[in-house]
Design an enzyme around this catalytic site. Structure first.
Site, short mmCIF file in Angstrom:
data_model
loop_
_atom_site.label_atom_id
_atom_site.label_comp_id
_atom_site.label_asym_id
_atom_site.label_seq_id
_atom_site.Cartn_x
_atom_site.Cartn_y
_atom_site.Cartn_z
CB SER A 150 -22.98 -15.61 -21.33
OG SER A 150 -22.53 -15.74 -22.53
CG HIS A 190 -24.17 -11.09 -18.83
ND1 HIS A 190 -23.22 -12.35 -17.75
CD2 HIS A 190 -24.77 -12.24 -19.75
CE1 HIS A 190 -24.19 -13.44 -18.30
NE2 HIS A 190 -24.63 -13.56 -19.09
CG ASN A 223 -21.95 -18.18 -18.15
OD1 ASN A 223 -22.49 -18.96 -17.37
ND2 ASN A 223 -22.13 -17.03 -18.49
#
Length: 304
Positions: free
Chosen positions: A125, A146, A196
């Site tokens: 991630s 991901h 993220n």
């Protein structure tokens, strides 16, 4: 340059934790042959039980028929040896802990044992795909794939191109993701990618808001749910992701960009050090009990 998507039939998944068993479940459900690999035999046994339970949930909701559940389970074989588990793989998806040294070791082994034409994907991630690819001799065939948690439910697949990733590899993974009824989004290889890089600073800011006494756990999450239409507040989401995972990702962002805005909140650091990692440990910003869906703020954060 050959831009034709490669045919994928046999999938190996490295790691049988939450993400690994979810990825194995997804591929098996869509009739791919799956080798689920973990050095811990008991973890593999637990993973199959989890997949069985999650398939049952899909059947109960009318998303699958019982025969599809049976077929999915039959599509999965388990291995404790990487060399055996990847011997016939067209694609390998690594879903181990978010630890750069561990991932680099795994990819060195995959490069050694996987068939020459196999694509090597990481479910990381935040960790650089370019850095991961550099420890192999097949950089053009290394890519980020991901998935979001829970894998069978969430539609997004963040597809990350490393510096050397080929058009053919990218096209193959984009096409494959669509066959899994997911929505693939291609992004470039910078710390945290897109998901993220945006999500973790928000979670970190929510933790700072708690740390600085601006508001309590329930109040912070309620503002974001009721005011911003988020399905889950950032503190509850952090618990769900795992506070240790959040901390690891923030460290990657902080080190990768050298920008103090990504520095993890001291409260997050202390909670992880104390073993309060969220759902997986039974306590984070909230308390969790098996079989209960009640959202109960952890004692540490209850105002006296």
């Amino acid at each position: 340059m050959n831009k034709t998507a490669k045919t994928i039939k046999n999938i190996s998944v490295i790691g049988s934790g939450t993400m690994g068993n979810g990825i194995a479940h997804l591929f098996a459900q869509f009739d791919y042959q799956v080798s689920l690999i973990d050095i811990n035999a008991s973890a593999l046994e637990q993973a199959i039980k989890t997949i069985d339970k999650n398939l049952d949930r899909q059947v109960s909701k009318g998303l699958l028929i019982p025969a599809q559940k049976t077929s999915a389970l039959q599509n999965i074989k388990t291995f404790t040896s990487i060399s055996e588990g990847v011997a016939h793989a067209d694609l390998i998806v690594e879903a181990a802990t978010e630890n750069v040294d561990l991932k680099l070791k795994i990819f060195k082994d995959l490069d050694l044992y996987a068939p020459t034409g196999a694509i090597l994907a990481s479910n990381t991630s935040s960790i650089s795909i370019t850095q991961i690819a550099a420890v192999t001799h097949r950089g053009a065939q290394v890519i980020g794939m991901h998935f979001m948690n829970p894998v069978p439910v969430m539609k997004l697949v963040e597809v990350i191109r490393g510096y050397q990733t080929s058009d053919e590899t990218t096209k193959t993974i984009m096409s494959l993701s669509e066959k899994l009824e997911k929505v693939p989004v291609e992004v470039n290889d910078y710390p945290g990618f897109v998901a993220n890089r945006i999500l973790m600073p928000m979670i970190n800011e929510a933790i700072y808001t708690l740390y600085e006494g601006v508001a309590g756990v329930y109040e912070i999450d309620t503002v974001m749910k009721m005011g911003m239409a988020h399905p889950m507040g950032p503190l509850q989401l952090a618990d769900f992701i795992g506070l240790d995972v959040c901390l690891a990702i923030l460290k990657v962002l902080h080190e990768g960009f050298g920008n103090p805005k990504y520095a993890p909140c001291p409260l997050l650091i202390n909670m992880v050090a104390a073993g309060k990692k969220g759902v997986k440990s039974g306590e984070g910003f909230y308390k969790y009990h098996a079989g209960s869906k009640d959202l109960v703020v952890a004692d540490k954060f209850i105002k006296s």
